[in-house]
Write an enzyme that holds these catalytic residues in place. Structure first.
Site, mmCIF file in Angstrom:
data_model
loop_
_atom_site.group_PDB
_atom_site.id
_atom_site.type_symbol
_atom_site.label_atom_id
_atom_site.label_comp_id
_atom_site.label_asym_id
_atom_site.label_seq_id
_atom_site.Cartn_x
_atom_site.Cartn_y
_atom_site.Cartn_z
ATOM 1 C CG LEU A 8 -2.166 -0.824 1.252
ATOM 2 C CD1 LEU A 8 -2.919 -0.601 2.551
ATOM 3 C CD2 LEU A 8 -3.076 -0.494 0.070
ATOM 4 C CB SER A 9 2.197 3.293 -2.650
ATOM 5 O OG SER A 9 1.072 3.629 -3.435
ATOM 6 N N GLY A 10 -0.209 4.385 -0.490
ATOM 7 C CA GLY A 10 -0.900 5.632 -0.171
ATOM 8 C C GLY A 10 -1.465 6.286 -1.420
ATOM 9 C CB SER A 14 -1.403 0.344 -3.826
ATOM 10 O OG SER A 14 -1.410 1.534 -3.073
ATOM 11 C CG MET A 33 7.721 -1.320 0.960
ATOM 12 S SD MET A 33 8.140 -1.694 -0.768
ATOM 13 C CE MET A 33 6.521 -1.897 -1.462
ATOM 14 C CB CYS A 100 12.363 0.677 -7.172
ATOM 15 S SG CYS A 100 11.499 0.743 -5.628
ATOM 16 C CB CYS A 200 10.604 4.067 -7.317
ATOM 17 S SG CYS A 200 10.183 2.596 -6.483
#
Length: 395
Positions: A8-10, A14, A33, A100, A200
């Site tokens: 979940l990247s915000g 995602s 992350m 990445c 990234c």
């Protein structure tokens, strides 16, 4: 119930990926992350990680899934940032997003997910995964996303069969507007959030500021090479083999100051890249200046006027043997073999018709049409129809 860990990247992609997996009956865990601490080089109000991790947490709460943050900044610095500095110093232009995915999301992060008992790792990438059977073995395919405008398969061009076998891309069949619609319907906090730009997981970074942490500025000269310069009017030699011809077509033009005229100054050739137009701060030319070459040894930048300048174009490129990567190992070429494919040498570029030529020392890609700004350090990715089958670092 299979367990899936979602990165979940915000962001909205995602968030919707996590929602869809839950709908499909998976047991879903959200992990954020944290890869970066240094706020001094980020453009402050653009996607700092704190805001992103809060959004990721709110999405997890809304979906009723467990959530935690993992700090990967040490591995990120070692595998991505140090590599970037190293490449820029050599005068190459790395692609941190591709790395990445290979080194962080589908390696370090994937190992953490598997240690949590996950069967799969899912991301919000616009791409699809296929499975076929070949000689009794399951073979995984990396396919372009259904949204041609957002297809992100290129960023995953370095994944292996093993990494793909554990990967899920829940939004690959959707378009961006459909993803936003689902997020709005579910009242997810990320529904209208702008797409993050920039490196990234670092957010929007001023590249020169970022690079200056390690690479010292040093003043050099910007030269302009005329489109009708003598170097572009040399006769093509006679070739004794295909390999010799490909080597000739893939070779970079070597420029010297005498070939052009000084038109300005710069703060370090290692901050610039082939094909770049912005940031030169040279005025008074009829057409915009594009960088046709940089030389980090002599600290010179060579430019040409307009995007049709002959210095921008080449018909072939070379990838060294140890940099050639096949996602579809079963399709890998043997020495002397060729294959007709579609290739892109940067994200968002339209696919270009090309032929792969495999030799003992590596692989040449020869294009039907000359390509603009073939850039060392970037990735060339090759496709058959909508399947990405391999990639390599342009040397």
């Amino acid at each position: 119930m299979k367990r899936v860990v979602v990165g979940l990247s915000g962001g909205v992609d995602s968030s919707v990926a996590a929602y869809l997996l839950k709908e499909q009956g998976y047991e879903v865990i959200g992990l954020f992350m944290k890869n970066w601490h240094d706020d001094s080089v980020t453009i402050s109000d653009e996607c700092p990680w704190l805001e992103d991790s809060n959004d990721a947490l709110l999405v997890a709460e809304k979906l009723g899934i467990p959530f935690q943050t993992v700090d990967l900044s040490e591995q990120y610095k070692e595998r991505i940032v140090d590599y970037m500095f190293n490449e820029y110093e050599k005068g190459r232009t790395p692609n941190p997003d591709v790395l990445c995915n290979r080194e962080i999301k589908f390696d370090v992060f994937m190992k953490i997910a598997l240690s949590l008992g996950a069967d799969y790792v899912a991301t919000g990438h616009y791409c699809r995964k296929g499975t076929i059977e070949k000689d009794g073995e399951e073979v995984y395919q990396l396919l372009a996303g259904a949204d041609g405008n957002k297809d992100q398969s290129y960023f995953l061009c370095q994944l292996s069969q093993e990494q793909l076998s554990k990967a899920l891309f829940p939004i690959g069949e959707l378009t961006k507007p459909q993803v936003r619609e689902i997020a709005a319907k579910m009242e997810l906090v990320t529904a209208d959030k702008k797409d993050s730009q920039g490196l990234c997981f670092i957010g929007k970074v001023r590249l020169p500021d970022f690079l200056q942490q390690q690479l010292q500025p040093k003043e050099g000269i910007i030269y302009e090479i005329a489109a009708d310069a003598a170097i572009y009017n040399t006769d093509t030699p006679q070739f004794t083999s295909v390999k010799e011809q490909l080597a000739y077509e893939a070779k970079k033009t070597v420029y010297t100051p005498e070939m052009g005229k000084p038109v300005g100054k710069h703060q370090g050739a290692h901050y610039f890249t082939t094909g770049q137009r912005k940031g030169l701060n040279v005025g008074g030319t009829k057409e915009a200046l594009f960088i046709i070459a940089t030389d980090v040894v002599s600290n010179a930048i060579y430019t040409g006027q307009g995007n049709a300048h002959p210095g921008l174009f080449r018909k072939a490129l070379f990838i060294q043997k140890n940099e050639v990567h096949w996602i579809r190992e079963d399709l890998a070429l043997k020495d002397g073999e060729t294959m007709e494919v579609m290739v892109r040498i940067r994200y968002r570029q339209d696919l270009q018709k090309a032929t792969l030529h495999k030799f003992d020392n590596g692989m040449y890609i020869s294009f039907d049409e000359p390509q603009s700004a073939i850039t060392e350090g970037q990735f060339a990715a090759w496709y058959i129809a909508d399947e990405l089958i391999g990639s390599g670092v342009i040397s």
